[in-house]
Design a protein around this motif. Structure first.
Motif, PDB file in Angstrom:
ATOM      1  N   MET A  78       1.594 -27.562 -37.556  1.00 36.73           N
ATOM      2  CA  MET A  78       1.303 -26.337 -36.859  1.00 36.73           C
ATOM      3  C   MET A  78       0.448 -25.445 -37.758  1.00 36.73           C
ATOM      4  O   MET A  78       0.706 -25.353 -38.946  1.00 36.73           O
ATOM      5  N   SER A  79      -0.535 -24.770 -37.185  1.00 33.94           N
ATOM      6  CA  SER A  79      -1.448 -23.978 -38.012  1.00 33.94           C
ATOM      7  C   SER A  79      -1.531 -22.515 -37.579  1.00 33.94           C
ATOM      8  O   SER A  79      -2.585 -21.907 -37.615  1.00 33.94           O
ATOM      9  N   ILE A  80      -0.399 -21.954 -37.186  1.00 33.47           N
ATOM     10  CA  ILE A  80      -0.369 -20.537 -36.801  1.00 33.47           C
ATOM     11  C   ILE A  80      -0.635 -19.692 -38.038  1.00 33.47           C
ATOM     12  O   ILE A  80      -0.038 -19.913 -39.098  1.00 33.47           O
ATOM     13  N   ILE A  81      -1.523 -18.715 -37.902  1.00 34.41           N
ATOM     14  CA  ILE A  81      -1.842 -17.873 -39.055  1.00 34.41           C
ATOM     15  C   ILE A  81      -1.491 -16.401 -38.863  1.00 34.41           C
ATOM     16  O   ILE A  81      -1.475 -15.647 -39.820  1.00 34.41           O
ATOM     17  N   SER A  82      -1.224 -15.966 -37.612  1.00 38.54           N
ATOM     18  CA  SER A  82      -0.867 -14.566 -37.430  1.00 38.54           C
ATOM     19  C   SER A  82      -0.412 -14.303 -36.008  1.00 38.54           C
ATOM     20  O   SER A  82      -0.587 -15.133 -35.122  1.00 38.54           O
ATOM     21  N   PHE A  83       0.178 -13.125 -35.814  1.00 39.38           N
ATOM     22  CA  PHE A  83       0.415 -12.586 -34.482  1.00 39.38           C
ATOM     23  C   PHE A  83      -0.794 -11.739 -34.149  1.00 39.38           C
ATOM     24  O   PHE A  83      -1.299 -11.006 -35.003  1.00 39.38           O
ATOM     25  N   GLU A  84      -1.237 -11.791 -32.909  1.00 41.72           N
ATOM     26  CA  GLU A  84      -2.386 -10.982 -32.534  1.00 41.72           C
ATOM     27  C   GLU A  84      -2.001  -9.857 -31.584  1.00 41.72           C
ATOM     28  O   GLU A  84      -2.297  -8.703 -31.828  1.00 41.72           O
ATOM     29  N   ILE A  85      -1.340 -10.198 -30.479  1.00 38.96           N
ATOM     30  CA  ILE A  85      -1.026  -9.203 -29.460  1.00 38.96           C
ATOM     31  C   ILE A  85       0.454  -9.269 -29.108  1.00 38.96           C
ATOM     32  O   ILE A  85       0.992 -10.339 -28.849  1.00 38.96           O
ATOM     33  N   ILE A  86       1.102  -8.119 -29.069  1.00 39.88           N
ATOM     34  CA  ILE A  86       2.482  -8.001 -28.607  1.00 39.88           C
ATOM     35  C   ILE A  86       2.434  -7.325 -27.246  1.00 39.88           C
ATOM     36  O   ILE A  86       1.874  -6.230 -27.106  1.00 39.88           O
ATOM     37  N   SER A  87       3.010  -7.967 -26.228  1.00 39.84           N
ATOM     38  CA  SER A  87       3.060  -7.384 -24.893  1.00 39.84           C
ATOM     39  C   SER A  87       4.170  -6.345 -24.827  1.00 39.84           C
ATOM     40  O   SER A  87       5.320  -6.638 -25.155  1.00 39.84           O
ATOM     41  N   VAL A  88       3.813  -5.138 -24.433  1.00 33.17           N
ATOM     42  CA  VAL A  88       4.772  -4.045 -24.296  1.00 33.17           C
ATOM     43  C   VAL A  88       4.916  -3.758 -22.798  1.00 33.17           C
ATOM     44  O   VAL A  88       3.972  -3.284 -22.164  1.00 33.17           O
ATOM     45  N   PRO A  89       6.084  -4.060 -22.211  1.00 27.07           N
ATOM     46  CA  PRO A  89       6.253  -3.875 -20.776  1.00 27.07           C
ATOM     47  C   PRO A  89       6.456  -2.399 -20.410  1.00 27.07           C
ATOM     48  O   PRO A  89       7.360  -1.741 -20.923  1.00 27.07           O
ATOM     49  N   VAL A  90       5.587  -1.905 -19.538  1.00 26.10           N
ATOM     50  CA  VAL A  90       5.619  -0.487 -19.156  1.00 26.10           C
ATOM     51  C   VAL A  90       5.579  -0.348 -17.635  1.00 26.10           C
ATOM     52  O   VAL A  90       5.172  -1.260 -16.922  1.00 26.10           O
ATOM     53  N   SER A  91       5.979   0.817 -17.153  1.00 25.61           N
ATOM     54  CA  SER A  91       5.944   1.073 -15.714  1.00 25.61           C
ATOM     55  C   SER A  91       4.660   1.777 -15.299  1.00 25.61           C
ATOM     56  O   SER A  91       4.199   1.614 -14.172  1.00 25.61           O
ATOM     57  N   ASP A  92       4.079   2.559 -16.200  1.00 24.53           N
ATOM     58  CA  ASP A  92       2.879   3.338 -15.896  1.00 24.53           C
ATOM     59  C   ASP A  92       1.932   3.225 -17.093  1.00 24.53           C
ATOM     60  O   ASP A  92       2.171   3.830 -18.140  1.00 24.53           O
TER      61      ASP A  92
END
Length: 121
Positions: free
Chosen positions: A1-15
């Protein structure tokens, strides 16, 4: 596996507009991208200044309801100053606590997503 970083975190919102204001104006995140994803959805991506990891304000993930993100840690260099600044901007933060892994305080966004400010020891 060659994962090197986190890029985007999904933040669940209503508006998305209300949340964009909170993250941009209250927390000071920079707007990275805002564009239409068809007639009913928007892609809104923000990040703390100089940070490679970003957040996306999402409304379309059924299994991730608004407020469903908890415990994401934001590292800071001066937790006392940041705590005072965010408190003055109306954010309700917990008192600053000390643990072996650092000093920290917790707060929620308008939907109840839980964040942790942490200053390393």
């Amino acid at each position: 596996m060659s994962i090197i970083s986190f890029e985007i975190i999904s933040v669940p919102v209503s508006d998305q507009s209300k949340s964009k204001h909170f993250y941009q104006e209250i927390l000071g995140f920079e707007l990275i991208r805002e564009e239409s994803m068809g007639p009913a959805m928007q892609w809104i991506q923000l990040a703390p200044k100089g940070c490679a990891t970003t957040i996306a304000l999402v409304t379309w993930l059924e299994k991730m309801p608004p407020g469903g993100l908890q415990g994401v840690m934001l590292n800071v260099t001066d937790i006392d100053q940041d705590h005072a600044t965010l408190s003055a901007r109306g954010v309700q933060l917990s008192e600053i606590r000390q643990e072996p892994w650092g000093r920290y305080s917790m707060f929620n966004d308008p939907d109840g997503n839980g964040w942790i400010l942490r200053q390393a020891p």
